[in-house]
Enzyme design. Sequence first.
Site, PDB file in Angstrom:
ATOM      1  N   CYS A  71       2.188 -39.898 -19.687  1.00 20.90           N
ATOM      2  CA  CYS A  71       1.425 -39.994 -20.932  1.00 20.90           C
ATOM      3  C   CYS A  71       0.836 -41.392 -21.128  1.00 20.90           C
ATOM      4  CB  CYS A  71       2.336 -39.644 -22.113  1.00 20.90           C
ATOM      5  SG  CYS A  71       1.434 -39.599 -23.677  1.00 20.90           S
ATOM      6  N   CYS A  75       3.626 -44.316 -27.924  1.00 23.63           N
ATOM      7  CA  CYS A  75       4.589 -43.959 -28.968  1.00 23.63           C
ATOM      8  C   CYS A  75       5.947 -44.611 -28.691  1.00 23.63           C
ATOM      9  CB  CYS A  75       4.738 -42.446 -29.056  1.00 23.63           C
ATOM     10  SG  CYS A  75       3.165 -41.581 -29.294  1.00 23.63           S
ATOM     11  N   CYS A  78       9.204 -42.575 -27.537  1.00 23.59           N
ATOM     12  CA  CYS A  78       9.104 -41.582 -26.472  1.00 23.59           C
ATOM     13  C   CYS A  78       9.381 -42.169 -25.095  1.00 23.59           C
ATOM     14  CB  CYS A  78       7.719 -40.937 -26.498  1.00 23.59           C
ATOM     15  SG  CYS A  78       7.537 -39.636 -25.257  1.00 23.59           S
ATOM     16  N   CYS A 115       8.739 -22.731 -26.713  1.00 25.02           N
ATOM     17  CA  CYS A 115       7.848 -23.852 -26.991  1.00 25.02           C
ATOM     18  C   CYS A 115       7.404 -24.513 -25.690  1.00 25.02           C
ATOM     19  CB  CYS A 115       8.555 -24.876 -27.867  1.00 25.02           C
ATOM     20  SG  CYS A 115       9.271 -24.188 -29.379  1.00 25.02           S
ATOM     21  N   CYS A 147       5.017 -21.120 -29.072  1.00 28.89           N
ATOM     22  CA  CYS A 147       4.534 -22.345 -29.704  1.00 28.89           C
ATOM     23  C   CYS A 147       4.025 -23.260 -28.599  1.00 28.89           C
ATOM     24  CB  CYS A 147       5.673 -23.024 -30.473  1.00 28.89           C
ATOM     25  SG  CYS A 147       5.221 -24.602 -31.240  1.00 28.89           S
ATOM     26  N   CYS A 207       2.866 -26.074 -37.158  1.00 27.10           N
ATOM     27  CA  CYS A 207       4.217 -26.627 -37.052  1.00 27.10           C
ATOM     28  C   CYS A 207       4.080 -28.138 -37.011  1.00 27.10           C
ATOM     29  CB  CYS A 207       4.887 -26.091 -35.784  1.00 27.10           C
ATOM     30  SG  CYS A 207       6.491 -26.847 -35.414  1.00 27.10           S
ATOM     31  N   ARG A 277      13.695 -26.921 -39.442  1.00 29.55           N
ATOM     32  CA  ARG A 277      14.367 -26.820 -38.149  1.00 29.55           C
ATOM     33  C   ARG A 277      15.073 -28.133 -37.814  1.00 29.55           C
ATOM     34  NH1 ARG A 277      10.335 -26.261 -33.657  1.00 29.55           N
ATOM     35  NH2 ARG A 277       9.630 -24.571 -34.994  1.00 29.55           N
TER      36      ARG A 277
END
Length: 332
Positions: A71, A75, A78, A115, A147, A207, A277
């Site tokens: 990526c 962030c 992460c 997901c 998802c 979501c 959740r």
Amino acid sequence: MNMIAAVPAWDAFAKKALDGEPLTVEEGLAVLEANDDELLPLMQAAFRVRKHYYGKKVKLNMIINAKSGLCPEDCGYCSQSIVSTAPVPKYTLLEKDTLLAGAREAMARKAGTYCIVAAGRGPTERELAQVVDAVKEIRATMPLKICACLGILKDGQAKRLAEAGVDRYNHNLNTSKANYPSITTTHTYDQRIETVEKVKMHGMSPCSGVIIGMGETNQEMIEMAYALRELDADSIPINFLNAIPGTPLEHAGRIPAMKALKVLALFRFICPAKEIRVAGGREVNLRSLQPLSLYAANSLFVGDYLTTAGQAITADHQIIEDMGFEIELNAR
């Protein structure tokens, strides 16, 4: 707020939630700053709201890390970001057969939602086509809700995912708008809002959730809950930071278990009818108090997360059974 006044106060918060009224900032702070001795009546009040909308059903969700460690975003939480030195697997988008095998594993774990998560700023056209192809076959052969979490969507990409049969798209706000630049600089808070709005526009269930423990204040936690209420997110994953060595937030520590439960109660009061959740970091932060989370939350992730391990599936099933709850299976 003293112990004698706590029970009727929490009951009043539950009544406001059931009447569709959000808590005020002052009431939200009362939840987050409640004395630990008041935790049980607070959770009982949150349970009143949760039970009204969801009974004693628990939805289960399973993640597959469909593309890992490549990526370009920065962030701070992460392990897959460009600024992370954490030793995580690095691979391009998984082949269709692997995605299908993951869906079968989700069913074996009694998860109703599968997901598909891919690290990155957003999907390339080739990646999107791969996901679309896999989703179509899963929808044709398995009774799963799907998802997708693929990052920032370009024009037209949300439409293609919806047409393929993606039920829900995840794109978390993560933190407050004010705190966002201290966590990520390669994209903005507003870009995340825009992607969630695109998802809604094309008929997928939005979501969007948060990561608690990234330097936000109690007031900012309340602002995050308000923002998700205003966004009308159907499903709200509450992650608690798992401070991974090699990431900028590696020394952030953990949220105390009782504080984490108060956060869940806060989100239940402010977003009463939504799927709340308990997501990443629950094992590390809630520890032995994980069962109590079901008094506010009605949904769990089962199995491993993106680059960190979850607990045994049997342990999650046992928590649900021992607490007198019941796994919700899809009707599809």
